[in-house]
Design a protein around this motif. Structure first.
Motif, mmCIF file in Angstrom:
data_model
loop_
_atom_site.group_PDB
_atom_site.id
_atom_site.type_symbol
_atom_site.label_atom_id
_atom_site.label_comp_id
_atom_site.label_asym_id
_atom_site.label_seq_id
_atom_site.Cartn_x
_atom_site.Cartn_y
_atom_site.Cartn_z
ATOM 1 N N ALA A 179 85.362 110.696 18.669
ATOM 2 C CA ALA A 179 86.630 111.371 18.958
ATOM 3 C C ALA A 179 86.578 112.036 20.325
ATOM 4 C CB ALA A 179 86.918 112.411 17.884
ATOM 5 N N ALA A 180 87.760 112.293 20.886
ATOM 6 C CA ALA A 180 87.901 113.085 22.113
ATOM 7 C C ALA A 180 87.166 112.481 23.304
ATOM 8 C CB ALA A 180 87.460 114.533 21.877
ATOM 9 N N GLY A 181 87.264 111.167 23.449
ATOM 10 C CA GLY A 181 86.866 110.528 24.694
ATOM 11 C C GLY A 181 88.076 110.458 25.612
ATOM 12 N N SER A 182 88.058 109.546 26.566
ATOM 13 C CA SER A 182 89.219 109.410 27.461
ATOM 14 C C SER A 182 90.435 108.916 26.689
ATOM 15 C CB SER A 182 88.885 108.437 28.594
ATOM 16 O OG SER A 182 87.790 108.909 29.349
ATOM 17 N N PHE A 183 90.262 107.866 25.890
ATOM 18 C CA PHE A 183 91.329 107.380 25.023
ATOM 19 C C PHE A 183 91.692 108.450 24.002
ATOM 20 C CE2 PHE A 183 92.312 104.835 21.053
ATOM 21 C CZ PHE A 183 93.584 104.462 21.433
ATOM 22 N N GLY A 184 90.733 109.273 23.654
ATOM 23 C CA GLY A 184 90.956 110.364 22.705
ATOM 24 C C GLY A 184 91.560 111.604 23.309
ATOM 25 N N MET B 223 86.541 104.183 19.176
ATOM 26 C CA MET B 223 86.900 105.323 20.018
ATOM 27 C C MET B 223 88.282 105.823 19.601
ATOM 28 S SD MET B 223 84.127 105.217 21.724
ATOM 29 C CE MET B 223 84.494 106.612 22.789
ATOM 30 N N MET B 224 88.331 106.947 18.940
ATOM 31 C CA MET B 224 89.512 107.403 18.215
ATOM 32 C C MET B 224 90.581 108.009 19.116
ATOM 33 S SD MET B 224 89.440 110.173 15.131
ATOM 34 C CE MET B 224 89.951 111.630 16.050
ATOM 35 N N PRO B 225 91.867 107.719 18.861
ATOM 36 C CA PRO B 225 92.925 108.455 19.559
ATOM 37 C C PRO B 225 93.042 109.862 18.990
ATOM 38 C CG PRO B 225 93.890 106.979 17.937
ATOM 39 C CD PRO B 225 92.405 106.702 17.938
ATOM 40 N N ALA B 226 93.623 110.759 19.752
ATOM 41 C CA ALA B 226 93.843 112.135 19.269
ATOM 42 C C ALA B 226 95.228 112.183 18.629
ATOM 43 C CB ALA B 226 93.727 113.137 20.408
ATOM 44 N N LYS C 47 79.853 123.887 14.613
ATOM 45 C CA LYS C 47 80.439 124.516 13.430
ATOM 46 C C LYS C 47 81.223 123.518 12.585
ATOM 47 C CE LYS C 47 80.836 129.182 15.374
ATOM 48 N NZ LYS C 47 81.776 130.260 15.804
ATOM 49 N N SER C 48 81.717 122.451 13.210
ATOM 50 C CA SER C 48 82.532 121.473 12.487
ATOM 51 C C SER C 48 81.722 120.627 11.519
ATOM 52 C CB SER C 48 83.249 120.548 13.481
ATOM 53 O OG SER C 48 82.348 119.573 14.006
ATOM 54 N N GLY C 49 80.417 120.508 11.780
ATOM 55 C CA GLY C 49 79.577 119.657 10.949
ATOM 56 C C GLY C 49 79.484 118.228 11.427
ATOM 57 N N ALA C 50 79.989 117.940 12.619
ATOM 58 C CA ALA C 50 79.864 116.595 13.181
ATOM 59 C C ALA C 50 78.394 116.265 13.434
ATOM 60 C CB ALA C 50 80.652 116.486 14.484
ATOM 61 N N ASP C 51 78.086 114.982 13.477
ATOM 62 C CA ASP C 51 76.701 114.560 13.703
ATOM 63 C C ASP C 51 76.243 114.815 15.130
ATOM 64 O OD1 ASP C 51 75.926 113.089 11.104
ATOM 65 O OD2 ASP C 51 77.893 112.275 11.599
ATOM 66 N N GLY C 52 77.178 114.782 16.073
ATOM 67 C CA GLY C 52 76.762 114.970 17.453
ATOM 68 C C GLY C 52 77.934 115.002 18.406
ATOM 69 N N VAL C 53 77.602 114.977 19.686
ATOM 70 C CA VAL C 53 78.615 115.039 20.736
ATOM 71 C C VAL C 53 78.525 113.805 21.615
ATOM 72 C CG1 VAL C 53 78.745 117.545 20.787
ATOM 73 C CG2 VAL C 53 77.067 116.382 22.239
ATOM 74 N N LEU C 54 79.665 113.420 22.136
ATOM 75 C CA LEU C 54 79.776 112.396 23.177
ATOM 76 C C LEU C 54 80.060 113.159 24.457
ATOM 77 C CD1 LEU C 54 80.187 109.326 23.980
ATOM 78 C CD2 LEU C 54 82.618 109.731 23.540
ATOM 79 N N VAL C 55 79.142 113.102 25.428
ATOM 80 C CA VAL C 55 79.290 114.007 26.564
ATOM 81 C C VAL C 55 78.905 113.326 27.880
ATOM 82 C CG1 VAL C 55 76.996 114.992 26.071
ATOM 83 C CG2 VAL C 55 78.594 116.257 27.518
ATOM 84 N N GLY C 56 79.804 113.462 28.842
ATOM 85 C CA GLY C 56 79.550 112.981 30.187
ATOM 86 C C GLY C 56 79.212 114.135 31.113
#
Length: 319
Positions: free
Chosen positions: A53-58, A13-16, A106-115
Motif C-alpha cells: 500500500a501507499a506506493g506511487s500508484f497508492g 501495488m494497491m490503490p488508495a 502500530k498498525s500491525g503491518a509486516d513491514g514498510v515499502l520505503v524509498g
C-alpha cells in the motif's frame, strides 16, 4: 519478523481507495474503508501473494497524515494476516519517514515499502545511512526498499547493497531499473538476504536468475494474466510464460506516457471494474482527453487478456 524466503510471487501495488468526494480540495477524510476492504478481499481471494500500500500508484503523495494512518490500519484489518502487507512510507525527508513508520508499526503491518527521501537528490552514502538508521530504530519492522531512480533522484548502485544487506530487517526490494549484467551482480550480493521484485514483464526473463517475484499495478484491472504468469514460471512452463509476457507488453503504436502512468492507471482501474478505486485526488484532476482515450483502449485490451487467461485459480500458496 519475515525473511526473504517468505515473500515472492505477485505483489499487488494497491490503490488508495478514495471516497466519492476525494476530488474536492477541501476534503479531509478520503479513504473509503468499504471499497478498500472489498477490493483487498477480492485480490487476496483470487491469489495475490503480497500487498503493498501507499506506493506511487497508492497515492502516498496525496494523503493527509490522518488518511495515511487510516489506510495503514484498515489495510492490515482487511488483509487479516492472509498474506504479508507492506505499507509505503516514502517521504520528502527522513524525519517524516520515521513518523510514518511509527504509524505502520502500530498498525500491525509486516513491514514498510520505503524509498530514499527524494526532494533533492541524495548521495549514495546518505542513502545507505538512511536505511541503516531506520533499520536500527525499528528492528521489528521488515523493510522493503522501493527503488525508483526516476522519482527518487538516485540510483542505488549494486555495491551499496554490501552494506545495506548487513541490516537483517531489509528483506526485499521493488526494482525495475537493472539491466541483465547489473541484476546478476546484484543477486551475488543479496541472494538469500533480499527478495527482489521486478516489473511484471521482466519476471519471465529474471525468475531463473534470482527474481523472487514481480510487482504489478495492472493486476487491479483483473489479476488473471499475472496469476497465470506466476504459475507458469513456478511450474517451469517457459513457453506459456513467454507468451503471457508478450501479451502484457504495451500494445504496438500506443505510447506509454510515464508522466501520467500512476494517475492514468487509476483511471484504467476504475474503467476495468475489477475493483472501485474511487476518484483521483487533487491536484491530479484535469486529465487530457488523449490520456483517457488511451486508458479506454488499454482496458479493452486487458479485459481480453483476462478472458484469455482466467481459469480456476488455487488459493495462494506460501512462496
Amino acid at each position: 519478523m519475515l525473511s526473504a524466503k517468505d515473500i515472492g510471487g505477485l505483489m499487488a501495488m494497491m490503490p488508495a481507495f478514495a471516497t466519492d468526494d476525494a476530488a474536492d480540495i477541501r476534503a479531509t477524510s478520503t479513504v473509503d474503508v468499504g471499497k478498500l476492504h472489498k477490493g483487498l478481499d477480492r485480490m487476496i481471494h483470487d491469489g495475490a501473494n503480497v500487498i503493498a500500500a501507499a506506493g506511487s500508484f497508492g497515492e502516498f503523495h496525496t494523503l493527509l497524515p490522518d488518511e495515511f494512518s487510516m489506510l495503514a490500519h484498515e489495510t492490515v484489518a482487511a488483509v487479516k494476516k492472509r498474506v504479508p502487507v507492506f505499507v509505503g512510507v516514502t517521504s520528502l525527508n527522513s524525519r517524516e519517514v520515521v513518523q510514518k513508520m511509527k504509524v505502520v508499526e502500530k498498525s500491525g503491518a509486516d513491514g514498510v515499502l520505503v524509498g530514499v527521501p527524494f526532494y533533492f537528490p541524495s548521495t549514495v552514502d546518505n542513502a545507505v545511512r538512511f536505511f541503516r538508521e531506520i533499520g536500527e530504530m525499528f528492528p521489528k519492522l521488515n523493510i522493503m526498499i522501493y527503488h525508483n531512480p526516476t522519482l527518487h533522484n538516485i540510483k542505488i548502485p549494486v555495491e551499496a547493497f554490501i552494506e545495506i544487506t548487513k541490516n537483517p530487517a531489509v528483506i526485499g526490494m521493488k526494482d525495475s531499473h537493472r539491466d541483465l549484467p547489473e541484476f546478476l551482480k546484484l543477486q551475488k550480493i543479496v541472494r538469500g538476504k533480499m527478495s527482489v521484485f521486478v516489473m511484471q514483464t521482466q519476471y519471465f526473463a529474471l525468475a531463473d536468475l534470482g527474481a523472487a517475484g514481480f510487482w504489478s499495478i495492472d493486476a487491479w484491472m483483473g489479476p488473471w494474466p499475472q496469476l497465470a504468469l506466476r504459475d507458469a514460471v513456478q511450474r517451469g512452463d517457459r513457453e506459456l510464460a513467454e507468451a503471457i509476457t508478450l501479451d502484457m507488453m504495451p500494445a504496438p503504436g500506443v505510447p506509454v506516457d510515464m508522466s501520467w502512468r500512476e494517475t492514468a492507471s487509476k483511471i484504467a482501474t476504475k474503467l476495468a471494474g475489477y475493483v472501485d478505486p474511487g476518484p483521483l485526488r487533487p491536484p491530479f484532476l484535469d486529465i487530457p482527453e488523449a490520456v483517457i482515450e488511451r486508458q479506454k483502449k488499454r482496458v479493452e485490451r486487458w479485459k481480453q487478456l483476462c478472458a484469455k487467461y482466467r481459469s480456476p485459480v488455487p488459493k495462494a500458496q506460501a512462496v
